[in-house]
Scaffold this active site. Structure first.
Site, PDB file in Angstrom:
ATOM      1  N   TYR A   1      11.297  38.880  10.427  1.00 30.55           N
ATOM      2  CA  TYR A   1      11.922  39.652  11.627  1.00 30.55           C
ATOM      3  C   TYR A   1      12.405  38.655  12.555  1.00 30.55           C
ATOM      4  CZ  TYR A   1      10.785  42.842   8.408  1.00 30.55           C
ATOM      5  OH  TYR A   1      10.271  44.474   7.557  1.00 30.55           O
ATOM      6  N   SER A   2      13.387  38.886  13.001  1.00 29.83           N
ATOM      7  CA  SER A   2      13.122  37.689  14.612  1.00 29.83           C
ATOM      8  C   SER A   2      12.927  38.290  15.514  1.00 29.83           C
ATOM      9  CB  SER A   2      15.408  38.148  14.934  1.00 29.83           C
ATOM     10  OG  SER A   2      15.914  37.986  14.000  1.00 29.83           O
TER      11      SER A   2
ATOM     12  N   CYS B   1      24.195  38.607  15.332  1.00 33.08           N
ATOM     13  CA  CYS B   1      23.326  38.734  14.961  1.00 33.08           C
ATOM     14  C   CYS B   1      23.337  40.455  14.034  1.00 33.08           C
ATOM     15  CB  CYS B   1      21.781  38.170  15.684  1.00 33.08           C
ATOM     16  SG  CYS B   1      20.342  38.480  14.951  1.00 33.08           S
TER      17      CYS B   1
ATOM     18  N   GLU C   1      23.301  35.008  12.554  1.00 29.53           N
ATOM     19  CA  GLU C   1      22.119  34.720  11.344  1.00 29.53           C
ATOM     20  C   GLU C   1      22.019  36.407  11.156  1.00 29.53           C
ATOM     21  OE1 GLU C   1      17.723  33.478  12.077  1.00 29.53           O
ATOM     22  OE2 GLU C   1      17.746  35.746  13.222  1.00 29.53           O
TER      23      GLU C   1
ATOM     24  N   TYR D   1      21.636  39.273   7.922  1.00 28.48           N
ATOM     25  CA  TYR D   1      21.445  39.755   7.200  1.00 28.48           C
ATOM     26  C   TYR D   1      20.991  41.362   6.398  1.00 28.48           C
ATOM     27  CZ  TYR D   1      18.465  41.797  11.066  1.00 28.48           C
ATOM     28  OH  TYR D   1      18.122  42.411  12.326  1.00 28.48           O
TER      29      TYR D   1
HETATM   30  P1  FAD Z   1      12.510  45.760   0.680  1.00 23.71           P
HETATM   31  O1  FAD Z   1      11.127  47.028  -0.018  1.00 23.71           O
HETATM   32  O2  FAD Z   1      12.470  44.555   0.489  1.00 23.71           O
HETATM   33  O3  FAD Z   1      13.543  46.560  -0.159  1.00 23.71           O
HETATM   34  C1  FAD Z   1      14.894  45.697  -0.144  1.00 23.71           C
HETATM   35  C2  FAD Z   1      15.675  45.644  -1.047  1.00 23.71           C
HETATM   36  O4  FAD Z   1      15.748  47.313  -1.412  1.00 23.71           O
HETATM   37  C3  FAD Z   1      16.724  44.992  -0.628  1.00 23.71           C
HETATM   38  O5  FAD Z   1      16.283  43.163  -1.324  1.00 23.71           O
HETATM   39  C4  FAD Z   1      17.745  45.512  -1.798  1.00 23.71           C
HETATM   40  O6  FAD Z   1      17.185  45.323  -3.255  1.00 23.71           O
HETATM   41  C5  FAD Z   1      17.473  47.167  -1.561  1.00 23.71           C
HETATM   42  N1  FAD Z   1      18.750  47.973  -0.900  1.00 23.71           N
HETATM   43  C6  FAD Z   1      18.575  47.879   0.614  1.00 23.71           C
HETATM   44  N2  FAD Z   1      19.652  48.284   1.035  1.00 23.71           N
HETATM   45  C7  FAD Z   1      20.342  48.696  -0.101  1.00 23.71           C
HETATM   46  C8  FAD Z   1      21.019  49.380  -0.341  1.00 23.71           C
HETATM   47  N3  FAD Z   1      21.819  49.988   0.481  1.00 23.71           N
HETATM   48  N4  FAD Z   1      21.093  49.509  -1.597  1.00 23.71           N
HETATM   49  C9  FAD Z   1      20.447  49.587  -2.607  1.00 23.71           C
HETATM   50  N5  FAD Z   1      19.575  48.792  -2.401  1.00 23.71           N
HETATM   51  C10 FAD Z   1      19.516  48.214  -1.309  1.00 23.71           C
HETATM   52  N6  FAD Z   1      15.245  43.603   9.818  1.00 23.71           N
HETATM   53  C11 FAD Z   1      15.108  44.163  11.045  1.00 23.71           C
HETATM   54  O7  FAD Z   1      14.871  45.739  10.689  1.00 23.71           O
HETATM   55  N7  FAD Z   1      14.829  43.150  12.074  1.00 23.71           N
HETATM   56  C12 FAD Z   1      15.439  42.047  12.723  1.00 23.71           C
HETATM   57  O8  FAD Z   1      14.924  42.304  13.247  1.00 23.71           O
HETATM   58  C13 FAD Z   1      15.263  41.718  11.248  1.00 23.71           C
HETATM   59  N8  FAD Z   1      15.139  40.296  10.955  1.00 23.71           N
HETATM   60  C14 FAD Z   1      15.538  39.251  10.313  1.00 23.71           C
HETATM   61  C15 FAD Z   1      15.799  38.149  10.483  1.00 23.71           C
HETATM   62  C16 FAD Z   1      15.739  37.033   9.328  1.00 23.71           C
HETATM   63  C17 FAD Z   1      16.029  35.376   9.509  1.00 23.71           C
HETATM   64  C18 FAD Z   1      15.732  37.813   7.587  1.00 23.71           C
HETATM   65  C19 FAD Z   1      16.780  37.230   6.668  1.00 23.71           C
HETATM   66  C20 FAD Z   1      16.031  39.041   7.617  1.00 23.71           C
HETATM   67  C21 FAD Z   1      15.624  39.670   8.921  1.00 23.71           C
HETATM   68  N9  FAD Z   1      15.147  41.319   8.874  1.00 23.71           N
HETATM   69  C22 FAD Z   1      14.980  41.963  10.202  1.00 23.71           C
HETATM   70  C23 FAD Z   1      14.978  42.193   8.083  1.00 23.71           C
HETATM   71  C24 FAD Z   1      13.780  41.755   7.333  1.00 23.71           C
HETATM   72  O9  FAD Z   1      13.123  41.156   6.422  1.00 23.71           O
HETATM   73  C25 FAD Z   1      14.173  42.846   5.555  1.00 23.71           C
HETATM   74  O10 FAD Z   1      14.716  42.326   5.112  1.00 23.71           O
HETATM   75  C26 FAD Z   1      13.872  44.595   6.377  1.00 23.71           C
HETATM   76  O11 FAD Z   1      13.448  45.124   6.302  1.00 23.71           O
HETATM   77  C27 FAD Z   1      13.650  45.003   4.523  1.00 23.71           C
HETATM   78  O12 FAD Z   1      12.930  44.723   4.524  1.00 23.71           O
HETATM   79  P2  FAD Z   1      11.070  45.807   3.726  1.00 23.71           P
HETATM   80  O13 FAD Z   1      10.847  45.253   2.905  1.00 23.71           O
HETATM   81  O14 FAD Z   1      11.818  47.129   4.137  1.00 23.71           O
HETATM   82  O15 FAD Z   1      12.469  46.217   1.845  1.00 23.71           O
END
Ligand code: FAD
Length: 428
Positions: free
Chosen positions: A204-205, A386, A426, A428
């Site tokens: 997360y940023s 971003c 950046e 994502y």
């Molecule tokens: P998970 O349970 O891990 O599910 C994600 C998975 O769901 C994906 O890999 C994909 O397989 C599936 N998926 C997602 N969308 C769909 C779709 N539409 N259709 C089908 N499948 C799908 N997030 C923020 O909210 N704020 C931030 O500031 C932020 N900063 C980031 C900075 C960086 C450098 C990076 C790489 C990511 C950032 N993210 C940010 C995103 C964050 O890291 C997570 O990816 C996000 O919160 C989702 O994680 P989760 O565990 O909730 O989802």
């Protein structure tokens, strides 16, 4: 039109009274240039002050007179470069401050010119990376994360908005976790994944400055959107593991934090820099950190080494007005620092683009493309993107069109400014 002290794109208001300085080459001496008193120097560069509301008109006039605009700078920035006091009576066609004191560092001289493959002159970005010594990385690794405590978890989306986005502040005073603006931290959610293995970290940023929201060096804040989507096969609503955990976390709860990581999105140390920020949704997080560093932290006198005097411009894409994350903070900063901070919204479901469709960030960029391109060419300009993956394509298309007007191939130019450390992405 942009009016100093107000916010663009808000409630469809068009605004403006900022003054810019065009540096123009190739103006032919003619009856009209004589009549308008354009000061044509031996070097061929002419500096013309232009109020924002006459920018397009003046551009057309310059083109008609055979001139080419090689840079556009907000007048306060140029005055800083020249060490000159502001002149609020400036109008188009007047001699610029740089002409008056003869001490200007014309942008054209700062930027070496080269020929592109069509033999046309292009402005070349100088390969110069900012040195980011002492940037902390990986102080805490996944096998031994820092255990922070939640201080607060506040909603950022107002009533009628779409989705759940939270501003979450963690106490990090008990350990050694340090970070700077533009970095990210990892969060390890509790539980196991579908293979029975412990959940992996999500990045997360960071949305706060190195001093934290309370300016006491004891906290780190995030801006997290709960991931929610319809499963492509079953059609069921799926919620993301870590984002759901964070969005519902309670004050006092423990959280496993790793990092910090990332050197891609760091601010330049130069306090005279131009900082263009293009964000969608939670992509605002690093931009908030930059803006607090530029403006808010200074009010507490915690950054004697970083007194921002440059020009920053945030173009923020969101679906609806209630989704304008940190709206009050942003608009307050804009009101307070109108010469140093410009704020433009693209509210896709409420505003219309030039074709009558939804106003996405790329449409706003297209609308301001000529101005942005002139700024981007300035060696002091850093651009930060971003948010949603894929947002770069529309931005590239808009800037390609503006660069092409001067015979420059955007993709080539972009490679140069990436190499020079002035183009930061950046998504994502
Ligand atoms: P998970 O349970 O891990 O599910 C994600 C998975 O769901 C994906 O890999 C994909 O397989 C599936 N998926 C997602 N969308 C769909 C779709 N539409 N259709 C089908 N499948 C799908 N997030 C923020 O909210 N704020 C931030 O500031 C932020 N900063 C980031 C900075 C960086 C450098 C990076 C790489 C990511 C950032 N993210 C940010 C995103 C964050 O890291 C997570 O990816 C996000 O919160 C989702 O994680 P989760 O565990 O909730 O989802």
């Amino acid at each position: 039109m942009y009016i100093k002290g107000a916010v663009e794109g808000a409630a469809n208001t068009e605004l403006g009274s900022r003054v810019f300085v065009y540096e123009v080459v190739g103006l032919r001496q003619s009856e009209e240039t004589d009549n308008t008193n354009y000061p044509i120097r031996q070097s061929g560069s002419v500096f013309i002050r232009v109020p924002y509301n006459r920018m397009n008109q003046e551009m057309r006039r310059i083109t008609r007179l055979g001139g080419k605009i090689v840079s556009i700078q907000p007048v306060n920035l140029l005055q800083e470069l020249n060490g000159q006091a502001p002149n609020s009576n400036a109008t188009s066609g007047e001699n610029a401050s740089s002409e008056a004191n003869g001490k200007a560092t014309p942008v054209a001289e700062q930027q070496p010119k080269s020929k592109d493959n069509k033999g046309k002159t292009m402005t070349q970005a100088k390969a110069k990376k900012d040195v980011h010594a002492d940037v902390p990385v990986n102080i805490y690794r996944p096998n031994a994360p820092y255990i922070g405590k939640v201080i607060s978890n506040e909603p950022l989306v107002k009533e009628g908005g779409i989705g759940l986005v939270q501003h979450i502040k963690f106490d990090i005073s008990g350990g050694d976790l340090r970070y700077i603006e533009g970095q990210s931290i990892g969060i390890i959610p509790p539980g196991v994944d579908k293979n029975g293995k412990p959940e992996k970290l999500r990045l997360y940023s960071i949305a706060s400055t190195r001093h934290g929201d309370d300016v006491d060096d004891k906290t780190v804040s995030l801006c997290v959107r709960q991931l929610e989507y319809k499963h492509p096969e079953s059609g069921e609503t799926v919620y993301g593991v870590c984002s759901t955990h964070l969005c519902h976390i309670k004050p006092g709860d423990d959280v496993k934090i790793t990092g910090p990581v990332g050197k891609e999105m760091l601010l330049p140390a130069d306090t005279d820099a131009n900082v263009i920020m293009m964000a969608t949704g939670t992509g605002i997080a690093p931009m908030r950190a930059y803006l607090w560093r530029m403006f808010k932290d200074n009010e507490k006198a915690v950054n004697p080494e970083y007194q921002f005097k440059g020009f920053s411009w945030l173009i923020f894409g969101i679906p609806t007005s209630p989704n304008i994350l940190y709206k009050e903070e942003l608009e307050e900063m804009q009101q307070q620092y109108p010469d140093n901070f410009r704020l433009t919204y693209a509210i896709s479901r409420e505003q219309k683009n030039a074709q009558g469709g939804r106003m996405y960030i790329q449409d706003r960029v297209a609308e301001h493309a000529d101005e942005l391109w002139q700024l981007i060419k300035n060696e002091k300009t850093h651009t930060y993107i971003c948010g949603l993956r894929g947002m770069e394509d529309g931005i590239d298309a808009a800037l390609s069109a503006a660069a092409a007007k001067e015979g420059v191939t955007w993709s080539d130019y972009q490679k140069e400014i990436k190499k020079a450390g002035r183009w930061h992405v950046e998504t994502y």
